[in-house]
Design a protein around this motif. Structure first.
Motif, PDB file in Angstrom:
ATOM      1  N   ILE A   1       0.844  -1.191   0.000  1.00 31.12           N
ATOM      2  CA  ILE A   1       0.000   0.000   0.000  1.00 31.12           C
ATOM      3  C   ILE A   1       0.880   1.242   0.000  1.00 31.12           C
ATOM      4  O   ILE A   1       1.660   1.446   0.939  1.00 31.12           O
ATOM      5  CB  ILE A   1      -0.922   0.016   1.226  1.00 31.12           C
ATOM      6  N   PRO A   2       0.789   2.091  -1.019  1.00 33.08           N
ATOM      7  CA  PRO A   2       1.568   3.330  -1.024  1.00 33.08           C
ATOM      8  C   PRO A   2       1.283   4.175   0.205  1.00 33.08           C
ATOM      9  O   PRO A   2       0.129   4.396   0.571  1.00 33.08           O
ATOM     10  CB  PRO A   2       1.097   4.036  -2.308  1.00 33.08           C
ATOM     11  N   GLY A   3       2.344   4.629   0.851  1.00 30.64           N
ATOM     12  CA  GLY A   3       2.192   5.417   2.055  1.00 30.64           C
ATOM     13  C   GLY A   3       2.247   4.598   3.325  1.00 30.64           C
ATOM     14  O   GLY A   3       2.485   5.129   4.408  1.00 30.64           O
ATOM     15  N   VAL A   4       2.016   3.290   3.212  1.00 30.36           N
ATOM     16  CA  VAL A   4       2.209   2.363   4.331  1.00 30.36           C
ATOM     17  C   VAL A   4       3.541   1.651   4.162  1.00 30.36           C
ATOM     18  O   VAL A   4       4.376   1.637   5.061  1.00 30.36           O
ATOM     19  CB  VAL A   4       1.049   1.343   4.421  1.00 30.36           C
ATOM     20  N   PHE A   5       3.737   1.069   3.001  1.00 30.20           N
ATOM     21  CA  PHE A   5       5.014   0.431   2.674  1.00 30.20           C
ATOM     22  C   PHE A   5       6.012   1.499   2.233  1.00 30.20           C
ATOM     23  O   PHE A   5       5.703   2.308   1.358  1.00 30.20           O
ATOM     24  CB  PHE A   5       4.804  -0.576   1.547  1.00 30.20           C
ATOM     25  N   PRO A   6       7.193   1.548   2.821  1.00 26.13           N
ATOM     26  CA  PRO A   6       8.171   2.562   2.405  1.00 26.13           C
ATOM     27  C   PRO A   6       8.538   2.403   0.936  1.00 26.13           C
ATOM     28  O   PRO A   6       8.740   1.291   0.449  1.00 26.13           O
ATOM     29  CB  PRO A   6       9.380   2.270   3.306  1.00 26.13           C
ATOM     30  N   SER A   7       8.609   3.516   0.229  1.00 25.54           N
ATOM     31  CA  SER A   7       8.952   3.462  -1.188  1.00 25.54           C
ATOM     32  C   SER A   7      10.359   2.894  -1.367  1.00 25.54           C
ATOM     33  O   SER A   7      11.306   3.343  -0.711  1.00 25.54           O
ATOM     34  CB  SER A   7       8.884   4.861  -1.811  1.00 25.54           C
TER      35      SER A   7
ATOM     36  N   GLN B   1      -2.849  10.209   1.938  1.00 22.92           N
ATOM     37  CA  GLN B   1      -4.051   9.695   2.593  1.00 22.92           C
ATOM     38  C   GLN B   1      -3.718   8.512   3.499  1.00 22.92           C
ATOM     39  O   GLN B   1      -4.222   8.412   4.625  1.00 22.92           O
ATOM     40  CB  GLN B   1      -5.079   9.291   1.529  1.00 22.92           C
ATOM     41  N   SER B   2      -2.846   7.616   3.022  1.00 19.35           N
ATOM     42  CA  SER B   2      -2.462   6.455   3.825  1.00 19.35           C
ATOM     43  C   SER B   2      -1.746   6.891   5.098  1.00 19.35           C
ATOM     44  O   SER B   2      -1.968   6.318   6.178  1.00 19.35           O
ATOM     45  CB  SER B   2      -1.559   5.524   3.012  1.00 19.35           C
ATOM     46  N   ALA B   3      -0.883   7.882   4.978  1.00 16.23           N
ATOM     47  CA  ALA B   3      -0.148   8.359   6.155  1.00 16.23           C
ATOM     48  C   ALA B   3      -1.107   8.885   7.218  1.00 16.23           C
ATOM     49  O   ALA B   3      -0.911   8.646   8.417  1.00 16.23           O
ATOM     50  CB  ALA B   3       0.849   9.440   5.742  1.00 16.23           C
ATOM     51  N   ARG B   4      -2.150   9.568   6.801  1.00 16.76           N
ATOM     52  CA  ARG B   4      -3.137  10.065   7.769  1.00 16.76           C
ATOM     53  C   ARG B   4      -3.930   8.915   8.378  1.00 16.76           C
ATOM     54  O   ARG B   4      -4.233   8.927   9.585  1.00 16.76           O
ATOM     55  CB  ARG B   4      -4.080  11.060   7.094  1.00 16.76           C
ATOM     56  N   ARG B   5      -4.258   7.928   7.577  1.00 18.21           N
ATOM     57  CA  ARG B   5      -5.031   6.791   8.085  1.00 18.21           C
ATOM     58  C   ARG B   5      -4.267   6.016   9.147  1.00 18.21           C
ATOM     59  O   ARG B   5      -4.862   5.429  10.061  1.00 18.21           O
ATOM     60  CB  ARG B   5      -5.405   5.848   6.936  1.00 18.21           C
ATOM     61  N   MET B   6      -2.970   5.961   9.043  1.00 21.30           N
ATOM     62  CA  MET B   6      -2.171   5.157   9.958  1.00 21.30           C
ATOM     63  C   MET B   6      -2.189   5.687  11.391  1.00 21.30           C
ATOM     64  O   MET B   6      -1.740   4.988  12.317  1.00 21.30           O
ATOM     65  CB  MET B   6      -0.733   5.062   9.452  1.00 21.30           C
ATOM     66  N   ALA B   7      -2.728   6.864  11.592  1.00 16.36           N
ATOM     67  CA  ALA B   7      -2.828   7.404  12.956  1.00 16.36           C
ATOM     68  C   ALA B   7      -3.752   6.567  13.829  1.00 16.36           C
ATOM     69  O   ALA B   7      -3.654   6.595  15.058  1.00 16.36           O
ATOM     70  CB  ALA B   7      -3.323   8.852  12.904  1.00 16.36           C
ATOM     71  N   GLU B   8      -4.639   5.812  13.197  1.00 15.56           N
ATOM     72  CA  GLU B   8      -5.566   4.969  13.958  1.00 15.56           C
ATOM     73  C   GLU B   8      -5.772   3.658  13.207  1.00 15.56           C
ATOM     74  O   GLU B   8      -6.175   3.657  12.045  1.00 15.56           O
ATOM     75  CB  GLU B   8      -6.903   5.679  14.150  1.00 15.56           C
ATOM     76  N   LYS B   9      -5.504   2.547  13.880  1.00 16.62           N
ATOM     77  CA  LYS B   9      -5.629   1.248  13.231  1.00 16.62           C
ATOM     78  C   LYS B   9      -7.099   0.858  13.059  1.00 16.62           C
ATOM     79  O   LYS B   9      -7.947   1.190  13.889  1.00 16.62           O
ATOM     80  CB  LYS B   9      -4.914   0.170  14.044  1.00 16.62           C
TER      81      LYS B   9
ATOM     82  N   GLU C   1       2.502  -5.906   6.359  1.00 21.05           N
ATOM     83  CA  GLU C   1       1.938  -4.625   5.946  1.00 21.05           C
ATOM     84  C   GLU C   1       0.661  -4.300   6.718  1.00 21.05           C
ATOM     85  O   GLU C   1       0.494  -3.206   7.266  1.00 21.05           O
ATOM     86  CB  GLU C   1       1.622  -4.687   4.446  1.00 21.05           C
ATOM     87  N   MET C   2      -0.243  -5.277   6.791  1.00 18.94           N
ATOM     88  CA  MET C   2      -1.534  -5.008   7.419  1.00 18.94           C
ATOM     89  C   MET C   2      -1.423  -4.898   8.933  1.00 18.94           C
ATOM     90  O   MET C   2      -2.246  -4.232   9.563  1.00 18.94           O
ATOM     91  CB  MET C   2      -2.544  -6.097   7.024  1.00 18.94           C
ATOM     92  N   ARG C   3      -0.423  -5.511   9.532  1.00 25.97           N
ATOM     93  CA  ARG C   3      -0.237  -5.358  10.980  1.00 25.97           C
ATOM     94  C   ARG C   3       0.141  -3.916  11.347  1.00 25.97           C
ATOM     95  O   ARG C   3      -0.044  -3.505  12.496  1.00 25.97           O
ATOM     96  CB  ARG C   3       0.812  -6.339  11.494  1.00 25.97           C
ATOM     97  N   LEU C   4       0.637  -3.169  10.389  1.00 30.22           N
ATOM     98  CA  LEU C   4       0.939  -1.761  10.630  1.00 30.22           C
ATOM     99  C   LEU C   4      -0.320  -0.900  10.696  1.00 30.22           C
ATOM    100  O   LEU C   4      -0.294   0.191  11.272  1.00 30.22           O
ATOM    101  CB  LEU C   4       1.860  -1.218   9.536  1.00 30.22           C
TER     102      LEU C   4
END
Length: 318
Positions: free
Chosen positions: A153-159, A244-252, A273-276
């Motif tokens: 997922i872009p923004g979750v997985f480091p480029s 958008q992904s970076a903002r979503r990661m604030a809350e699982k 990835e999904m555990r993050l």
């Protein structure tokens, strides 16, 4: 919004109706039909059939609903299957913009609402994994369970670096190519068989794991007006998707998640990835499969989906 179950208008809508494509399992067209709904001015297409609680299937690049064909009859025995073409793919509209994960997620929530489904489960592959996660994070209420298959997922997985190890470069080079403006379309147009044929051959376990007949179906759909540009727009929108992904990661997300990887592709990385981003994650690696798990190993994927979706099915029938 508006809903239609009329036959697909191939002259104006392109290629990909359930009655047009070859290689479907026996009895497929007796169970599944084409359905359309318009959400915020964008007409979306899905192939729908079966009986039971709704299960939304979101496919990946460079495919459309057809990628689920080998699994859909079995799933339809227990679920109402909705195999959607997100904007830009198959028989759905192909707007110039709007391919970021938030827009795709909002559109598919609207699509399911228009079809009358207030609660549902989601299965997403590749870009469908990006969208499924965005749906669960942005509007979690309607989604009971989320299964995702073989993607980063872009923004979750480091480029990764532009030039990295050989395997990563060979596996992910298309990301940067697809993100380029204009020149990639001019290079690929008329040579779709070379570019997309290479994608299917190199990202499957073996070069012929995706049959030539199926590749031809995808190529025909990609040659429809606007399809080539639209398929690249999913990658040109990655900048917005990453933010958008970076903002979503604030809350699982809290719903149960099944993360599946092909052994010769993402593998256990799907679970990592999904555990993050999710609290309740089950991970599975499918042997003898690379990236195109729904077509390379449909029976194995069905086997891991069955116990994961069983509580959702049981609760819906109680």
């Amino acid at each position: 919004m508006s809903l239609s179950t009329s036959p697909a208008p191939t002259a104006s809508g392109g290629y990909g109706a359930v009655t047009e494509v070859p290689g479907l399992p026996d009895g497929f067209t007796g169970t599944f039909t084409d359905t359309f709904a318009t959400v915020d001015g964008v007409r979306l297409h899905a192939v729908v059939g079966g009986d039971g609680p709704p299960l939304l299937l979101i496919g990946g690049w460079p495919q459309f609903w057809y990628q689920w064909r080998l699994m859909m009859p079995a799933l339809a025995e227990d679920f109402t299957v909705i195999a959607v073409d997100p904007r830009g793919s198959g028989l759905s509209d192909k707007p110039a913009t709007g391919y970021d994960s938030a827009t795709l997620a909002r559109e598919l929530h609207g699509f399911m609402a228009e079809l009358g489904y207030g609660r549902f489960a989601v299965l997403g592959h590749d870009i469908g994994m990006w969208t499924g996660y965005a749906m669960a994070a942005d509007t979690p209420g309607p989604i009971e369970r989320l299964a995702v298959v073989d993607a980063r997922i872009p923004g979750v997985f480091p480029s990764p670096p532009l030039i990295g190890d050989r395997w990563t470069t060979d596996f992910l080079w298309h990301f940067n190519f697809n993100r380029v403006h204009d020149v990639n379309e001019r290079l690929v147009e008329g040579r779709e068989d070379i570019y997309f044929g290479h994608q299917f051959a190199s990202k499957a376990l073996t070069p012929d794991a995706i049959p030539a007949e199926a590749v031809d179906v995808y190529l025909r759909a990609l040659r429809e007006p606007g399809a080539l540009r639209a398929t690249f727009e999913n990658y040109r929108a990655i900048d917005a998707t990453m933010e958008q992904s970076a903002r979503r990661m604030a809350e699982k997300i809290t719903i149960p998640v099944l993360a599946v990887g092909g052994a010769a592709s993402v593998g256990a990385g799907a679970e990592g990835e999904m555990r993050l981003v999710a609290e309740d994650v089950t991970g599975v690696v499918i042997p003898d499969s690379a990236h195109f798990v729904p077509e390379e190993a449909p029976e194995a994927l069905l086997d891991v989906l069955a116990p994961f979706l069983a509580p959702y099915r049981a609760a819906s029938s109680a």
